[in-house]
Design a protein around this motif. Structure first.
Motif, mmCIF file in Angstrom:
data_model
loop_
_atom_site.group_PDB
_atom_site.id
_atom_site.type_symbol
_atom_site.label_atom_id
_atom_site.label_comp_id
_atom_site.label_asym_id
_atom_site.label_seq_id
_atom_site.Cartn_x
_atom_site.Cartn_y
_atom_site.Cartn_z
ATOM 1 N N ALA A 1 0.853 -1.195 0.000
ATOM 2 C CA ALA A 1 0.000 0.000 0.000
ATOM 3 C C ALA A 1 0.887 1.242 0.000
ATOM 4 O O ALA A 1 1.739 1.396 0.880
ATOM 5 C CB ALA A 1 -0.902 -0.001 1.223
ATOM 6 N N ASP A 2 0.694 2.088 -1.006
ATOM 7 C CA ASP A 2 1.539 3.291 -1.174
ATOM 8 C C ASP A 2 0.686 4.557 -1.111
ATOM 9 O O ASP A 2 -0.426 4.584 -1.640
ATOM 10 C CB ASP A 2 2.229 3.209 -2.550
ATOM 11 N N VAL A 3 1.219 5.590 -0.468
ATOM 12 C CA VAL A 3 0.624 6.938 -0.543
ATOM 13 C C VAL A 3 1.699 7.840 -1.113
ATOM 14 O O VAL A 3 2.766 7.990 -0.512
ATOM 15 C CB VAL A 3 0.222 7.481 0.847
ATOM 16 N N ASN A 4 1.460 8.396 -2.319
ATOM 17 C CA ASN A 4 2.486 9.224 -2.954
ATOM 18 C C ASN A 4 1.913 10.579 -3.369
ATOM 19 O O ASN A 4 0.699 10.741 -3.503
ATOM 20 C CB ASN A 4 3.119 8.468 -4.131
ATOM 21 N N PRO A 5 2.822 11.560 -3.579
ATOM 22 C CA PRO A 5 2.344 12.925 -3.850
ATOM 23 C C PRO A 5 1.951 13.129 -5.303
ATOM 24 O O PRO A 5 2.708 12.799 -6.208
ATOM 25 C CB PRO A 5 3.586 13.782 -3.523
ATOM 26 N N LYS A 6 0.776 13.645 -5.533
ATOM 27 C CA LYS A 6 0.310 13.992 -6.887
ATOM 28 C C LYS A 6 -0.235 15.422 -6.850
ATOM 29 O O LYS A 6 -0.571 15.927 -5.774
ATOM 30 C CB LYS A 6 -0.798 13.026 -7.337
ATOM 31 N N ALA A 7 -0.370 16.044 -8.032
ATOM 32 C CA ALA A 7 -0.751 17.456 -8.098
ATOM 33 C C ALA A 7 -2.077 17.729 -7.380
ATOM 34 O O ALA A 7 -2.231 18.748 -6.698
ATOM 35 C CB ALA A 7 -0.848 17.890 -9.558
ATOM 36 N N ASP A 8 -3.044 16.797 -7.513
ATOM 37 C CA ASP A 8 -4.343 17.071 -6.885
ATOM 38 C C ASP A 8 -4.518 16.335 -5.547
ATOM 39 O O ASP A 8 -5.630 16.001 -5.150
ATOM 40 C CB ASP A 8 -5.495 16.776 -7.862
ATOM 41 N N GLY A 9 -3.382 16.042 -4.862
ATOM 42 C CA GLY A 9 -3.468 15.463 -3.513
ATOM 43 C C GLY A 9 -2.864 14.073 -3.448
ATOM 44 O O GLY A 9 -2.423 13.523 -4.459
ATOM 45 N N PRO A 10 -2.860 13.463 -2.246
ATOM 46 C CA PRO A 10 -2.230 12.159 -2.066
ATOM 47 C C PRO A 10 -2.904 11.084 -2.923
ATOM 48 O O PRO A 10 -4.133 11.030 -2.979
ATOM 49 C CB PRO A 10 -2.449 11.859 -0.573
#
Ligand code: HEM
Length: 210
Positions: free
Chosen positions: A39-48
């Motif tokens: 399970a990954d949480v990564n940074p994207k322009a419109d949020g995690p």
């Protein structure tokens, strides 16, 4: 006062060629592992962004390594990750896990192909079932080094890996990579539990001695 010996050149005469027998708390990592439930949480322009991932890890015993009197036994590793949706690489990582029996020092060196390297350190006892290793940006000993672009856009301030050896032989990790994105802290977190798919081969020196 530093804890190091006056003689920085003389290597230990007491080196066992059998790395697998001297890995202390890293013994249980040796071999090949797999899981489809990362399970990954990564940074994207419109949020995690939250993603599930498929992970393969290989840990291979290396020959004992000496820095003068400092003696390490260790594993070379390769992590490869893709997702259920795509065969392409989602994350890739190589490095070493090292154990210094004399002091209980545990190190992870890591390199990832977004041009970033780190070395995390912790201490453990041979039978510990939990390892915690940390690296901090700005440290010259156990630090993090990134490209100028990453420093600007995704400054990586700290890294921590917590490994737990489970009673059923599997092991789990929680990775926390703390980023600064647009001036705000972002917790890039990865969690997985790996199951063994192949046993390790002995290190090259051990194979020669057979
Ligand atoms: C299981 C482990 C990991 C996975 C699956 C993973 C996955 C990802 C993904 C999917 C992104 C977003 C990529 C993009 O949109 O371009 C990302 C961003 C990033 N990751 Fe990881 N990562 C992992 C571990 C790490 C570690 C250990 C570090 C550093 C110590 C790290 C540093 C970064 C940085 C700096 C970014 C921001 C750069 C960017 O988005 O372009 N990651 N990661």
């Amino acid at each position: 006062m530093n804890p190091f010996p006056e003689d920085i050149f003389t290597e230990s005469a007491d080196v066992d060629p059998d790395t697998l027998a001297n890995l202390g708390p890293l013994t249980r990592l040796a071999g090949s592992w797999r899981s489809a439930n990362g399970a990954d949480v990564n940074p994207k322009a419109d949020g995690p962004e939250h993603r599930q991932y498929i992970e393969t890890i290989r840990f291979e015993p290396i020959d004992p390594q000496a820095n003068g009197p400092q003696l390490f036994y260790g594993l070379r590793y390769h992590v490869h990750i893709n997702t259920p949706e795509e065969e392409i690489t989602f994350h890739d990582q190589v490095g070493y896990w090292l154990w210094e029996p004399a002091t209980g020092l545990v190190l992870q060196t890591l390199a990832i192909p977004r041009a970033q390297v780190a070395m995390a350190a912790g201490h453990a006892k041979p039978d510990d079932t939990k390892l915690v290793l940390t690296a901090k940006r700005g440290e010259t000993e156990y630090g993090i080094c990134s490209t100028a672009f990453l420093e600007h856009a995704f400054r990586t301030d700290s890294y921590q890996i917590e490994v737990t050896f489970n009673p059923d032989g599997s092991w789990s990790y929680v990775l926390d990579t703390m980023l600064m994105v647009h001036g705000k802290p972002f917790q890039h977190r990865d969690v997985n539990t790996l199951v063994k798919v192949a046993e390790p081969k002995p290190n090259p020196l051990m194979l020669l001695n057979k």
